[in-house]
Design a protein around this motif. Structure first.
Motif, PDB file in Angstrom:
ATOM      1  N   LYS A   1      -9.186  24.918 -13.287  1.00  0.00           N
ATOM      2  CA  LYS A   1      -8.823  24.644 -11.887  1.00  0.00           C
ATOM      3  C   LYS A   1      -9.765  25.330 -10.900  1.00  0.00           C
ATOM      4  CE  LYS A   1      -4.868  22.544 -12.933  1.00  0.00           C
ATOM      5  NZ  LYS A   1      -4.996  21.231 -13.422  1.00  0.00           N
ATOM      6  N   TYR A   2     -11.000  25.554 -11.322  1.00  0.00           N
ATOM      7  CA  TYR A   2     -12.000  26.126 -10.420  1.00  0.00           C
ATOM      8  C   TYR A   2     -12.603  25.015  -9.574  1.00  0.00           C
ATOM      9  CZ  TYR A   2     -12.283  30.596 -12.929  1.00  0.00           C
ATOM     10  OH  TYR A   2     -12.018  31.808 -13.487  1.00  0.00           O
ATOM     11  N   ARG A   3     -12.967  25.369  -8.351  1.00  0.00           N
ATOM     12  CA  ARG A   3     -13.674  24.431  -7.497  1.00  0.00           C
ATOM     13  C   ARG A   3     -15.128  24.877  -7.387  1.00  0.00           C
ATOM     14  NH1 ARG A   3      -9.489  24.320  -2.531  1.00  0.00           N
ATOM     15  NH2 ARG A   3      -9.881  26.515  -2.731  1.00  0.00           N
ATOM     16  N   VAL A   4     -16.015  23.906  -7.318  1.00  0.00           N
ATOM     17  CA  VAL A   4     -17.445  24.168  -7.212  1.00  0.00           C
ATOM     18  C   VAL A   4     -17.912  23.624  -5.868  1.00  0.00           C
ATOM     19  CG1 VAL A   4     -19.716  23.671  -8.195  1.00  0.00           C
ATOM     20  CG2 VAL A   4     -17.762  24.064  -9.705  1.00  0.00           C
ATOM     21  N   LEU A   5     -18.642  24.433  -5.131  1.00  0.00           N
ATOM     22  CA  LEU A   5     -19.168  24.036  -3.834  1.00  0.00           C
ATOM     23  C   LEU A   5     -20.684  24.059  -3.898  1.00  0.00           C
ATOM     24  CD1 LEU A   5     -18.831  23.392  -0.801  1.00  0.00           C
ATOM     25  CD2 LEU A   5     -18.710  25.869  -0.401  1.00  0.00           C
ATOM     26  N   ALA A   6     -21.313  22.900  -3.705  1.00  0.00           N
ATOM     27  CA  ALA A   6     -22.774  22.790  -3.643  1.00  0.00           C
ATOM     28  C   ALA A   6     -23.159  22.764  -2.168  1.00  0.00           C
ATOM     29  CB  ALA A   6     -23.246  21.530  -4.342  1.00  0.00           C
TER      30      ALA A   6
ATOM     31  N   LEU B   1     -32.497  18.074  -7.140  1.00  0.00           N
ATOM     32  CA  LEU B   1     -31.969  17.345  -8.292  1.00  0.00           C
ATOM     33  C   LEU B   1     -31.402  18.311  -9.332  1.00  0.00           C
ATOM     34  CD1 LEU B   1     -31.533  14.647  -9.739  1.00  0.00           C
ATOM     35  CD2 LEU B   1     -33.844  14.871 -10.660  1.00  0.00           C
ATOM     36  N   THR B   2     -32.088  19.416  -9.558  1.00  0.00           N
ATOM     37  CA  THR B   2     -31.600  20.424 -10.506  1.00  0.00           C
ATOM     38  C   THR B   2     -30.271  21.010 -10.041  1.00  0.00           C
ATOM     39  OG1 THR B   2     -33.862  20.960 -11.146  1.00  0.00           O
ATOM     40  CG2 THR B   2     -32.172  22.586 -11.677  1.00  0.00           C
ATOM     41  N   LEU B   3     -30.176  21.310  -8.745  1.00  0.00           N
ATOM     42  CA  LEU B   3     -28.922  21.832  -8.195  1.00  0.00           C
ATOM     43  C   LEU B   3     -27.787  20.829  -8.396  1.00  0.00           C
ATOM     44  CD1 LEU B   3     -27.086  23.697  -6.577  1.00  0.00           C
ATOM     45  CD2 LEU B   3     -28.057  22.731  -4.504  1.00  0.00           C
ATOM     46  N   ALA B   4     -28.044  19.548  -8.129  1.00  0.00           N
ATOM     47  CA  ALA B   4     -27.014  18.516  -8.286  1.00  0.00           C
ATOM     48  C   ALA B   4     -26.538  18.442  -9.732  1.00  0.00           C
ATOM     49  CB  ALA B   4     -27.541  17.164  -7.824  1.00  0.00           C
ATOM     50  N   HIS B   5     -27.473  18.428 -10.680  1.00  0.00           N
ATOM     51  CA  HIS B   5     -27.098  18.371 -12.103  1.00  0.00           C
ATOM     52  C   HIS B   5     -26.296  19.599 -12.518  1.00  0.00           C
ATOM     53  CE1 HIS B   5     -28.973  14.700 -13.429  1.00  0.00           C
ATOM     54  NE2 HIS B   5     -30.114  15.033 -12.847  1.00  0.00           N
ATOM     55  N   CYS B   6     -26.734  20.776 -12.080  1.00  0.00           N
ATOM     56  CA  CYS B   6     -26.016  22.009 -12.427  1.00  0.00           C
ATOM     57  C   CYS B   6     -24.620  22.023 -11.810  1.00  0.00           C
ATOM     58  CB  CYS B   6     -26.803  23.233 -11.981  1.00  0.00           C
ATOM     59  SG  CYS B   6     -28.257  23.546 -12.991  1.00  0.00           S
ATOM     60  N   ALA B   7     -24.488  21.574 -10.565  1.00  0.00           N
ATOM     61  CA  ALA B   7     -23.173  21.545  -9.910  1.00  0.00           C
ATOM     62  C   ALA B   7     -22.218  20.628 -10.662  1.00  0.00           C
ATOM     63  CB  ALA B   7     -23.324  21.091  -8.453  1.00  0.00           C
TER      64      ALA B   7
ATOM     65  N   TYR C   1     -16.795  20.831   7.482  1.00  0.00           N
ATOM     66  CA  TYR C   1     -17.921  21.460   6.804  1.00  0.00           C
ATOM     67  C   TYR C   1     -18.107  21.013   5.360  1.00  0.00           C
ATOM     68  CZ  TYR C   1     -16.645  24.609  10.622  1.00  0.00           C
ATOM     69  OH  TYR C   1     -16.282  25.129  11.840  1.00  0.00           O
ATOM     70  N   VAL C   2     -17.033  20.673   4.678  1.00  0.00           N
ATOM     71  CA  VAL C   2     -17.058  20.431   3.236  1.00  0.00           C
ATOM     72  C   VAL C   2     -16.457  19.071   2.924  1.00  0.00           C
ATOM     73  CG1 VAL C   2     -16.213  21.289   1.023  1.00  0.00           C
ATOM     74  CG2 VAL C   2     -16.821  22.909   2.803  1.00  0.00           C
ATOM     75  N   ALA C   3     -17.131  18.307   2.064  1.00  0.00           N
ATOM     76  CA  ALA C   3     -16.621  16.983   1.669  1.00  0.00           C
ATOM     77  C   ALA C   3     -16.493  16.917   0.149  1.00  0.00           C
ATOM     78  CB  ALA C   3     -17.565  15.885   2.146  1.00  0.00           C
ATOM     79  N   PRO C   4     -15.441  16.275  -0.359  1.00  0.00           N
ATOM     80  CA  PRO C   4     -15.327  16.113  -1.813  1.00  0.00           C
ATOM     81  C   PRO C   4     -16.379  15.125  -2.315  1.00  0.00           C
ATOM     82  CG  PRO C   4     -13.554  14.946  -0.685  1.00  0.00           C
ATOM     83  CD  PRO C   4     -14.325  15.680   0.366  1.00  0.00           C
TER      84      PRO C   4
ATOM     85  N   PHE D   1     -17.362  19.882  -4.515  1.00  0.00           N
ATOM     86  CA  PHE D   1     -17.452  19.657  -3.084  1.00  0.00           C
ATOM     87  C   PHE D   1     -18.884  19.873  -2.618  1.00  0.00           C
ATOM     88  CE2 PHE D   1     -13.210  20.860  -4.140  1.00  0.00           C
ATOM     89  CZ  PHE D   1     -12.406  20.056  -3.349  1.00  0.00           C
ATOM     90  N   LEU D   2     -19.227  19.217  -1.522  1.00  0.00           N
ATOM     91  CA  LEU D   2     -20.559  19.320  -0.941  1.00  0.00           C
ATOM     92  C   LEU D   2     -20.454  19.848   0.485  1.00  0.00           C
ATOM     93  CD1 LEU D   2     -23.653  18.631  -0.730  1.00  0.00           C
ATOM     94  CD2 LEU D   2     -22.931  16.365   0.062  1.00  0.00           C
ATOM     95  N   MET D   3     -21.279  20.847   0.796  1.00  0.00           N
ATOM     96  CA  MET D   3     -21.474  21.250   2.181  1.00  0.00           C
ATOM     97  C   MET D   3     -22.875  20.782   2.555  1.00  0.00           C
ATOM     98  SD  MET D   3     -21.531  24.941   4.144  1.00  0.00           S
ATOM     99  CE  MET D   3     -19.791  25.273   3.933  1.00  0.00           C
ATOM    100  N   PRO D   4     -22.959  19.689   3.321  1.00  0.00           N
ATOM    101  CA  PRO D   4     -24.276  19.189   3.690  1.00  0.00           C
ATOM    102  C   PRO D   4     -24.968  20.145   4.660  1.00  0.00           C
ATOM    103  CG  PRO D   4     -22.569  17.966   4.823  1.00  0.00           C
ATOM    104  CD  PRO D   4     -21.872  18.903   3.883  1.00  0.00           C
ATOM    105  N   ALA D   5     -26.271  19.967   4.808  1.00  0.00           N
ATOM    106  CA  ALA D   5     -27.033  20.850   5.686  1.00  0.00           C
ATOM    107  C   ALA D   5     -26.685  20.640   7.151  1.00  0.00           C
ATOM    108  CB  ALA D   5     -28.528  20.634   5.476  1.00  0.00           C
ATOM    109  N   GLY D   6     -26.514  19.378   7.526  1.00  0.00           N
ATOM    110  CA  GLY D   6     -26.335  19.115   8.948  1.00  0.00           C
ATOM    111  C   GLY D   6     -25.437  17.940   9.245  1.00  0.00           C
TER     112      GLY D   6
END
Length: 159
Positions: free
Chosen positions: A33-38, A16-22, A97-100, A108-113
């Motif tokens: 124009k930076y992209r963030v990848l969680a 949850l902390t990671l999600a809020h920070c991202a 690998y990566v989804a918006p 963007f999110l890179m899920p675990a699996g």
């Protein structure tokens, strides 16, 4: 910049902390124009997609798929950087690998699996991780082509 959230104990609010920070970093960096990848690296109990909903195409393999593809490709030193850059530029339904993240244009999110809330089968993955860790040097004295997966991954994220 790379931020990592780690804890030996589960249930402490790390995801949850990671999600809020991202979300906060993406909002602050939008004008630049930076992209963030969680990245969800919890292969046993993935959960980041619960907090960062994304439109995942069928067949998206996330981080576990990236590990497997890297191992099968036996790539050169810039393979990861190129693959991640290309994946982020593809149409959302063609990404591997990566989804918006829904409702954002630079997060963007890179899920675990392989699927929301589905753990990656750990059979074989543990051995693959051990092999990739052995390939990664612990210092900066080796040439980039000998950098191994994790050194390449860190370099790719900085680009």
């Amino acid at each position: 910049m790379i931020y990592a959230f780690y804890s030996y104990k589960g249930g402490v609010g790390r995801t949850l902390t990671l999600a809020h920070c991202a979300v906060a970093i993406a909002a602050l960096r939008r004008q630049l124009k930076y992209r963030v990848l969680a990245i969800d690296l919890d292969l046993e109990a993935p959960g980041l997609q619960r907090y960062l909903p994304s439109t995942r195409p069928h067949g998206m393999t996330g981080f576990a798929g990236l590990l497997t593809d890297y191992d099968e490709a036996k790539p050169g030193p810039d393979w990861l950087a190129n693959v991640l850059a290309e994946d982020m530029e593809r149409a959302p339904d063609e990404r591997r690998y990566v989804a918006p993240v829904q409702g954002t244009d630079n997060l963007f999110l890179m899920p675990a699996g392989v699927g929301p809330g589905q753990p990656m089968p750990l059979t074989g993955l543990t051995d693959l991780l051990r092999r990739l860790l052995r390939q990664s040097p612990t210092d900066d004295t080796q040439a980039p082509e000998d950098a191994g997966f994790f050194r390449q991954f860190r370099r790719a994220l900085h680009q």
